[in-house]
Design an enzyme around this catalytic site. Structure first.
Site, mmCIF file in Angstrom:
data_model
loop_
_atom_site.group_PDB
_atom_site.id
_atom_site.type_symbol
_atom_site.label_atom_id
_atom_site.label_comp_id
_atom_site.label_asym_id
_atom_site.label_seq_id
_atom_site.Cartn_x
_atom_site.Cartn_y
_atom_site.Cartn_z
ATOM 1 N N HIS A 128 -8.759 11.467 1.206
ATOM 2 C CA HIS A 128 -7.823 10.256 0.819
ATOM 3 C C HIS A 128 -6.702 10.647 1.864
ATOM 4 O O HIS A 128 -5.990 9.430 1.940
ATOM 5 C CB HIS A 128 -7.610 10.053 -0.353
ATOM 6 C CG HIS A 128 -7.119 8.550 -0.567
ATOM 7 N ND1 HIS A 128 -5.688 8.471 -0.730
ATOM 8 C CD2 HIS A 128 -7.547 7.472 -0.579
ATOM 9 C CE1 HIS A 128 -5.294 7.084 -1.053
ATOM 10 N NE2 HIS A 128 -6.521 6.533 -0.918
ATOM 11 N N HIS A 180 0.742 -1.183 0.078
ATOM 12 C CA HIS A 180 -0.030 0.023 -0.044
ATOM 13 C C HIS A 180 0.990 1.178 0.072
ATOM 14 O O HIS A 180 0.350 2.423 0.084
ATOM 15 C CB HIS A 180 -0.732 -0.138 1.366
ATOM 16 C CG HIS A 180 -2.076 0.750 1.236
ATOM 17 N ND1 HIS A 180 -2.194 1.935 2.079
ATOM 18 C CD2 HIS A 180 -2.957 1.228 0.307
ATOM 19 C CE1 HIS A 180 -3.428 2.613 2.005
ATOM 20 N NE2 HIS A 180 -3.943 2.141 0.764
ATOM 21 N N ASP A 236 -0.439 18.199 19.611
ATOM 22 C CA ASP A 236 0.464 19.034 20.238
ATOM 23 C C ASP A 236 1.105 20.095 19.656
ATOM 24 O O ASP A 236 2.155 20.719 20.409
ATOM 25 C CB ASP A 236 0.944 18.496 21.526
ATOM 26 C CG ASP A 236 0.163 17.669 22.207
ATOM 27 O OD1 ASP A 236 -1.044 17.766 22.577
ATOM 28 O OD2 ASP A 236 0.931 16.765 23.163
ATOM 29 N N ASP A 270 17.991 9.503 -6.411
ATOM 30 C CA ASP A 270 19.343 9.811 -6.193
ATOM 31 C C ASP A 270 19.684 9.506 -4.716
ATOM 32 O O ASP A 270 20.779 9.950 -4.045
ATOM 33 C CB ASP A 270 19.697 11.178 -6.648
ATOM 34 C CG ASP A 270 19.587 11.409 -8.053
ATOM 35 O OD1 ASP A 270 20.077 10.191 -8.798
ATOM 36 O OD2 ASP A 270 19.625 12.375 -8.574
ATOM 37 N N LYS A 292 -3.820 10.716 4.938
ATOM 38 C CA LYS A 292 -3.590 10.137 6.246
ATOM 39 C C LYS A 292 -2.810 10.820 6.833
ATOM 40 O O LYS A 292 -1.613 10.517 6.759
ATOM 41 C CB LYS A 292 -3.198 8.550 5.817
ATOM 42 C CG LYS A 292 -3.962 7.697 4.769
ATOM 43 C CD LYS A 292 -3.396 7.799 3.452
ATOM 44 C CE LYS A 292 -3.922 6.683 2.414
ATOM 45 N NZ LYS A 292 -5.151 6.283 2.433
ATOM 46 N N LYS A 344 3.187 4.380 -1.203
ATOM 47 C CA LYS A 344 3.359 5.397 -2.391
ATOM 48 C C LYS A 344 4.462 5.861 -2.177
ATOM 49 O O LYS A 344 4.513 7.185 -1.676
ATOM 50 C CB LYS A 344 2.224 6.336 -2.379
ATOM 51 C CG LYS A 344 0.726 5.684 -2.656
ATOM 52 C CD LYS A 344 -0.045 5.432 -1.434
ATOM 53 C CE LYS A 344 -1.351 4.867 -1.455
ATOM 54 N NZ LYS A 344 -1.891 4.445 -0.267
#
Length: 485
Positions: free
Chosen positions: A403, A226, A410, A233, A405, A228
């Protein structure tokens, strides 16, 4: 007997089904897995003849730390150990940083450093990228300036408009002599054989992650990659929620997708690189030669931001991302802001959030109003009542599909990654999350959250209690299958 079987085919099949189901249930119980997961699978075996066995076959078999995921040699390579040792903070320095600016967030640092050998790395530059439009604009520019290698790892890699543009950029750089390696999830991606052939002919190494039969029928098959990420380099890295697919760049003919990605520059990219190489060895069935080109010397001062990488999957000993988030929630003193497309927490996470709220922490959670999965939507909604009763504010995003996440705690700790707040991300899939320990980044992340709230409906507890009876039934039913979603 043969005559009885011939005259009672369906009854015979039912008997065979439950004989196998009983044996499977005993096997599940003896595995000592999470009780909720165990009950969910046993329930499926009991109430769904034949289908329950298929569900367990496709989704329930546990390969964690099995022979499928043995390839840990990357982390024992001398090059990797050398840079990790150089950057690892000792206890004395950690205690100094604790009193200086980390406060009790040092517990998250210690957790990942001790369990995953991922140090808190200073002197990085971080850019927050809102939606696919900004992410790809930045990424294409960095691809054009690559000098040695480009490493690509995506859950969803489609060869639609943005995907084709991405493929053309990779092909061009490969023809320029840059080493390009691509790892894509076989189930989630929609990349054609024609595109794969073109990339291979240009010199790109490309491998699918765990091919399966009938991928369109097994979209939630266990142990998907899952992540991405892109590494350029060994100095520039991308981590976040944006896949390679048109909906993420918000063309006019699709609904609005709200997502968050990050561009990292500095030594922290080496942590991302090591996880890419580990998966690369697995998908390619190679033992890639790890050279200093993968872990180059970085200019002394790329930026000022301390970053730590948390990654987890079936190849890890512990659910590192879940534990890091859990620790951050338990250590929160002022506020927590969470954005997630799927909120299907395990008991530990749910308890941590509710108790944090009841001891005075201001918690707000932003989730999509509709989402892209019927079952996940209703499973998520089944948790809202108890969140509200504990004083947690819940917002439904109405502008489109959220979408992203992300989490902010704090005004000091914030996260951007690939992990949803659900069972699958915490326990099953390969995930990766960047954790930032910086007031400036946290302030920006909180501002982004507040901007998103402007496009939300705040869930009112009295209105929520009065929702339709059948909505509650669908929620309760979906929650039963939460560990499978």
């Amino acid at each position: 007997m043969l005559e009885f079987i011939q005259n009672n085919i369906f009854l015979t099949l039912i008997i065979i089904n439950y004989v196998i189901a009983i044996g499977t249930a005993i096997f599940i119980i003896l595995n000592n897995r999470n009780p909720i997961t165990t009950v969910s699978y046993i329930l499926a075996l009991v109430v769904l003849p034949f289908l329950g066995l298929l569900i367990y076959y496709f989704f329930g078999q546990e390969y964690r730390k099995d022979k499928m995921f043995k390839r840990k040699k990357v982390f024992y390579n001398e090059t990797v150990k050398k840079w990790e040792k150089k950057l690892m903070l000792n206890d004395y320095r950690l205690e100094n940083y604790q009193s200086d600016f980390l406060h009790n967030k040092v517990n998250v640092v210690k957790l990942l450093q001790n369990n995953q050998k991922k140090p808190l790395i200073f002197g990085n530059d971080v850019k927050i990228l809102i939606n696919g439009e900004k992410k790809f604009e930045s990424l294409f520019k960095d691809l054009e300036e690559a000098k040695n290698h480009i490493h690509v790892e995506y859950y969803m890699f489609n060869d639609d408009k943005i995907g084709s543009k991405f493929i053309e950029a990779l092909i061009k750089r490969a023809k320029d002599g840059i080493d390009v390696r691509v790892n894509y999830d076989y189930v989630a991606s929609g990349i054609t054989n024609k595109s794969i052939k073109r990339m291979k002919e240009a010199g790109i190494e490309i491998f699918p992650f765990m091919p399966v039969w009938f991928p369109n029928l097994t979209r939630k098959l266990n142990y998907r990659n899952h992540r991405k990420i892109v590494v350029i380099d060994g100095i520039i890295g991308y981590v976040g929620g944006v896949n390679v697919s048109d909906e993420y760049v918000n063309p006019n003919d699709t609904g609005y997708w709200r997502d968050t990605h990050s561009r990292l520059k500095g030594n922290v990219v080496k942590s991302i690189q090591s996880h890419f190489l580990l998966n690369w060895n697995f998908v390619s069935e190679q033992e890639i030669e790890i050279t200093d080109d993968f872990f180059p010397k970085v200019e002394e001062k790329c930026g000022d931001i301390p970053v730590q990488i948390a990654a987890s999957g079936p190849d890890s000993d512990y659910p590192h991302i879940m534990e890091a988030i859990f620790t951050a929630i338990n250590g929160a003193e002022d506020y927590i802001r969470i954005t997630t497309p799927y909120f299907i927490p395990n008991d530990q996470m749910l308890t941590a959030l509710k108790t944090a709220s009841r001891r005075g922490v201001d918690i707000e959670i932003l989730i999509p109003k509709e989402g892209d999965s019927w079952a996940a939507k209703y499973a998520t909604n089944s948790y809202i009542q108890e969140l509200l009763e504990s004083g947690i504010k819940v917002y439904h995003y109405c502008k489109g599909m959220v979408h992203a996440k992300t989490m902010v705690v704090d005004g000091l700790l914030s996260t951007i990654g690939t992990s949803n707040m659900d069972y699958r991300s915490f326990e099953i899939n390969f995930e990766i999350t960047a954790i930032f320990y910086d007031e400036g980044i946290s302030k920006k992340m909180k501002e982004i959250f507040e901007e998103d709230v402007e496009h939300c409906d705040k869930v009112d507890i009295e209105d929520w209690e009065d929702r339709a009876f059948w909505e509650k039934v669908k929620e309760s039913f979906s929650r039963l299958w939460a560990p499978l979603l």
